[in-house]
Design a protein around this motif. Structure first.
Motif, short mmCIF file in Angstrom:
data_model
loop_
_atom_site.label_atom_id
_atom_site.label_comp_id
_atom_site.label_asym_id
_atom_site.label_seq_id
_atom_site.Cartn_x
_atom_site.Cartn_y
_atom_site.Cartn_z
N ASN A 29 0.80 -1.22 0.00
CA ASN A 29 0.00 0.00 0.00
C ASN A 29 0.84 1.28 0.00
O ASN A 29 0.54 2.21 -0.75
CB ASN A 29 -0.99 -0.03 1.17
N PHE A 65 5.57 -2.05 -9.97
CA PHE A 65 4.88 -2.87 -8.97
C PHE A 65 4.70 -4.28 -9.48
O PHE A 65 5.39 -4.73 -10.40
CB PHE A 65 3.54 -2.20 -8.66
N ASN A 117 2.19 1.81 -3.46
CA ASN A 117 1.14 2.32 -4.34
C ASN A 117 0.79 3.78 -4.07
O ASN A 117 0.09 4.40 -4.87
CB ASN A 117 -0.11 1.47 -4.20
N PRO A 175 3.15 6.59 -10.70
CA PRO A 175 3.14 5.34 -9.94
C PRO A 175 4.51 4.66 -9.95
O PRO A 175 5.29 4.83 -10.89
CB PRO A 175 2.11 4.49 -10.68
N TYR A 181 -9.81 2.35 -4.25
CA TYR A 181 -8.54 1.67 -4.02
C TYR A 181 -8.78 0.31 -3.39
O TYR A 181 -9.61 0.17 -2.48
CB TYR A 181 -7.65 2.50 -3.09
#
Length: 336
Positions: free
Chosen positions: A30, A46, A33, A43, A285
């Motif tokens: 988290n 990931f 992100n 971003p 989210y």
């Protein structure tokens, strides 16, 4: 198909990850992100990026092995990595106008496996940190799932129908995006393809929303007015003159505010009922730390997009009509 009707789906919040799987979640996803961050930024690389760019290589391996145990999934996903070489850019550029080139690209894409097509101006927020995209335009292609196959998720050793359909759509995305990139190159312009399932430079959902292909759903995936959440994406970046499609709001975001279907269907309870601040934007989210252990163990899951009311072909037209009557379709959609 409800969760009670599918024996492969545990009820919400009854799922407990295997200790060996949970042990591989060594770092919370988290913060990576950008959950809770109030400043807008690109971003970070990931999950599904090369493993030297994030701490989840072992979890990725579990997810791959889990899905490959399902009948038919191996060939389906291998097809997603089979694409033609990019042809050299033609020395002579087409003299067609931006409107004509956009129409030609759309016609080519829709006749070569893509189910929807949209154009957006490139924004560096669409590019992962550490990557570079120099072309000023991004074309996003949508590839629709077969609903009757998708609703069989999650898959396992006894039933691979759902995950095979996921692999099939990624493979179509590869073929259609590389095909379109080569068509653009034949017009004398540069172009690069960005299909899934592995991640690369381009974030696909934000430009898809900007290009009018849908709205962001509570489950963190795109909701298309034509296909609901049952859709995969592929991108093509180019310097060919194009005309932006413009975003389109049809009521999915408003509907998600009160709908509880995906939150109740999610076995680990990873889907939040409220929007949260993520990299300086308030948006839907999904809790990575809750989602990804189940995703890894359940052959890529897919329950939330299959259960979404917008994905059901018999329900979607009624939802569109209802939201239109409520007057929520005016204005531009936001990926926030």
């Amino acid at each position: 198909m409800s969760e009670e009707a599918n024996p492969r789906r545990p009820k919400r919040k009854t799922y407990v990850p295997k200790p060996e799987t949970l042990a591989l979640l060594k770092v919370s996803g988290n913060p990576i992100n950008g959950l809770g961050e109030t400043t807008v930024r690109r971003p970070s690389p990931f999950f599904w990026h090369p493993p030297d760019q994030h701490p989840y290589e072992e979890l990725q391996n579990v997810a791959r092995l889990s899905s490959r145990k399902c009948p038919g999934s191996g060939p389906a996903f291998m097809a997603a990595y089979n694409y033609p070489e990019l042809v050299p850019v033609a020395e002579e550029r087409s003299g067609a106008s931006a409107e004509e080139l956009t129409a030609g690209a759309r016609e080519f894409a829709l006749s070569h496996e893509a189910d929807d097509f949209g154009v957006a101006a490139m924004d560096q927020l669409y590019v992962f940190e550490g990557y570079t995209v120099e072309e000023p335009w991004v074309i996003v292609l949508a590839l629709a799932h077969n609903y009757d196959r998708l609703k069989e998720v999650p898959s396992d050793e006894t039933n691979g129908v759902g995950v095979v359909d996921i692999g099939d759509q990624y493979a179509r995305g590869t073929r259609s995006s590389y095909g379109l990139a080569n068509w653009i190159r034949s017009q004398g312009y540069n172009a690069h393809a960005y299909p899934g399932p592995s991640a690369n430079a381009l974030v696909l959902i934000p430009p898809a929303i900007a290009a009018g292909l849908g709205e962001l759903g509570k489950h963190g995936s795109l909701i298309s007015r034509h296909f609901g959440s049952g859709v995969r994406l592929a991108g093509v970046t180019t310097d060919m003159p194009l005309v932006a499609s413009g975003s389109s709001r049809f009521g999915a975001d408003d509907f998600c505010k009160s709908c509880q279907v995906c939150t109740r269907a999610c076995p680990p309870g990873a889907i939040s009922e409220e929007k949260q601040m993520v990299r300086g934007m308030e948006r839907w989210y999904v809790d990575f730390d809750k989602c990804i252990p189940y995703f890894a163990e359940a052959a890529s899951c897919g329950i939330c997009i299959a259960e979404c009311p917008w994905t059901r072909p018999d329900v979607r037209p009624k939802l569109l009509a209802t939201m239109a009557r409520r007057g929520v379709v005016a204005g531009a959609a936001s990926w926030m």
